[in-house]
Design an enzyme around this catalytic site. Structure first.
Site, PDB file in Angstrom:
ATOM      1  N   ASP A  10       0.873  -1.161   0.000  1.00  0.00           N
ATOM      2  CA  ASP A  10       0.000   0.000   0.000  1.00  0.00           C
ATOM      3  C   ASP A  10       0.920   1.223   0.000  1.00  0.00           C
ATOM      4  OD1 ASP A  10      -2.378   1.602   0.373  1.00  0.00           O
ATOM      5  OD2 ASP A  10      -1.788   1.796   2.478  1.00  0.00           O
TER       6      ASP A  10
ATOM      7  N   ASP B 249      -0.087   5.260   0.968  1.00  0.00           N
ATOM      8  CA  ASP B 249      -0.323   6.244   2.032  1.00  0.00           C
ATOM      9  C   ASP B 249      -0.573   5.549   3.364  1.00  0.00           C
ATOM     10  OD1 ASP B 249      -0.405   8.931   0.585  1.00  0.00           O
ATOM     11  OD2 ASP B 249      -1.805   7.742  -0.613  1.00  0.00           O
TER      12      ASP B 249
END
Length: 230
Positions: free
Chosen positions: A16, A18
């Site tokens: 991922d 952020d």
């Protein structure tokens, strides 16, 4: 029960972005709360927490639902973008702890890696380039490139295909509940590295492992690969 053998079987990694690679969730939360305050609205932490990890269409829908039909949601969203970009321009984008170490270890292993992010592809590309990570991944699969965003598995299935590794042999690293659910639905070996949200009952049941930082993940991978196969 999770076992270290699951980690030992991994041949590729999907990150991922952020809140996992980039310490940007705090910046966006601050931007949203600052924008809301300009309109006389207190945006509670609990409301922003519901938005974390989702595509912009889903997160903005939650904002509108939580604030109600009379709130100037469109203006708050636009203001949040403005303050967010302003913070990034002034302060840069900080990395989460252990990112460089994790990437260096994956270089040693020669593991392919990709980023699976709900963020729009153009913005994700700019962010990763600015922190020197863009050239260290095979590519990016973003929320605007798949039919269904997290918590649907689409983005992780696409990322696994991008790096050419079966999902069950991919390690997925996530900080948010929607991401953890998406990764497990895709049948990836899933690790949660919490950021703004502590693990809840759902993420504890779905994540194969939970570690405090990417430093700890790198150590776990090293330990798993040192265990002789039975």
């Amino acid at each position: 029960m999770p076992s270290m053998q699951q980690l030992a079987s991994v041949r590729g990694v999907i990150f991922d972005m952020d809140g996992l690679l980039l310490d940007t969730e705090r910046l966006f939360k601050k931007a949203y709360q600052r924008s809301a305050s300009q309109h006389g609205i207190v945006l509670k932490d609990s409301v922003y927490d519901m938005m974390i990890g989702l595509r912009s269409d889903a997160s903005q829908r939650i904002l509108r639902e939580q604030l109600g039909p009379d709130a100037p949601s469109a203006a708050i969203i636009e203001g949040a973008r403005h303050y967010y970009y302003m913070q990034i321009e002034e302060e840069g984008i900080p990395l989460r702890p252990g990112v460089r170490e994790m990437f260096d270890y994956l270089d040693e292993l020669d593991f392919p890696r990709a980023v699976a992010t709900s963020t729009h592809h153009k913005l994700a590309t700019l962010k990763l380039r600015s922190v020197g990570l863009l050239d260290r991944v095979v590519g990016i699969v973003s929320g605007d490139q798949v039919a269904h965003g997290k918590p649907a598995p689409d983005i992780y299935l696409a990322a696994a295909k991008l790096i050419g590794i079966p999902p069950e042999e991919c390690l997925a690293l996530e900080d948010s509940p929607p991401g953890v659910i998406a990764a497990r639905k895709a049948n990836c070996v899933t690790i949660m590295v919490p950021d703004l949200q502590a693990p809840n009952a759902v993420t504890r049941s779905m994540a194969n492992f939970i570690y405090e930082s990417l430093h700890d993940v790198a150590l776990a991978l090293k330990g798993a690969r040192a265990i002789p196969s039975s």
